[in-house]
Design an enzyme around this catalytic site. Sequence first.
Site, PDB file in Angstrom:
ATOM      1  N   GLU A  36      -2.378  -2.587  -2.004  1.00 58.21           N
ATOM      2  CA  GLU A  36      -1.503  -3.337  -1.106  1.00 58.21           C
ATOM      3  C   GLU A  36      -0.530  -2.408  -0.386  1.00 58.21           C
ATOM      4  O   GLU A  36      -0.310  -2.530   0.827  1.00 58.21           O
ATOM      5  CB  GLU A  36      -0.704  -4.398  -1.881  1.00 58.21           C
ATOM      6  CG  GLU A  36      -1.571  -5.425  -2.585  1.00 58.21           C
ATOM      7  CD  GLU A  36      -1.950  -5.055  -4.014  1.00 58.21           C
ATOM      8  OE1 GLU A  36      -2.116  -5.977  -4.831  1.00 58.21           O
ATOM      9  OE2 GLU A  36      -2.094  -3.845  -4.319  1.00 58.21           O
ATOM     10  N   CYS A  86       4.340  -3.914  -5.818  1.00 55.21           N
ATOM     11  CA  CYS A  86       3.730  -4.286  -4.538  1.00 55.21           C
ATOM     12  C   CYS A  86       4.392  -5.523  -3.954  1.00 55.21           C
ATOM     13  O   CYS A  86       4.596  -5.616  -2.746  1.00 55.21           O
ATOM     14  CB  CYS A  86       2.229  -4.520  -4.700  1.00 55.21           C
ATOM     15  SG  CYS A  86       1.321  -2.982  -4.896  1.00 55.21           S
TER      16      CYS A  86
END
Length: 142
Positions: free
Chosen positions: A65, A99
Amino acid sequence: MASPTHQLSTRELEALSSKAITAKDTAYCPYSKFRVGACVLTQSGEYFLGANVENASYPVGTCAERVAFGNAVVAGHRDFKAIAVATDIKPAASPCGMCRQFMSEFTSPSFPVFMYDGEGNHTLTTMGKLLPHSFGPGDFTH
């Protein structure tokens, strides 16, 4: 998780999912063998890929991500429409805490997050559900 509304066309969602699933093939994960691919879609219609990149010193690795968002940001993008994250497990894995915080820098609580399992099925959630009460750019006083 509940299915929030999103503003993606069928074509955008198909491209987002297929690119995230394909991105798993580029993962460098010799230690965990846990492949993750990601694809972020910009508001201008561009797709940026990411895959996890591990390191023998585990904390030094980077998640898919953050790679996808980093690629987009370096290319000059700051406005995003959605992200897809793909793993090989069932059920699908959600982005890790680091993330989630990283993505919240560039997204709103309604930002859609599509999580794909190893069979290509997805769960849809939002950043607000993944990271409630988040800390972000609006929390700074100058």
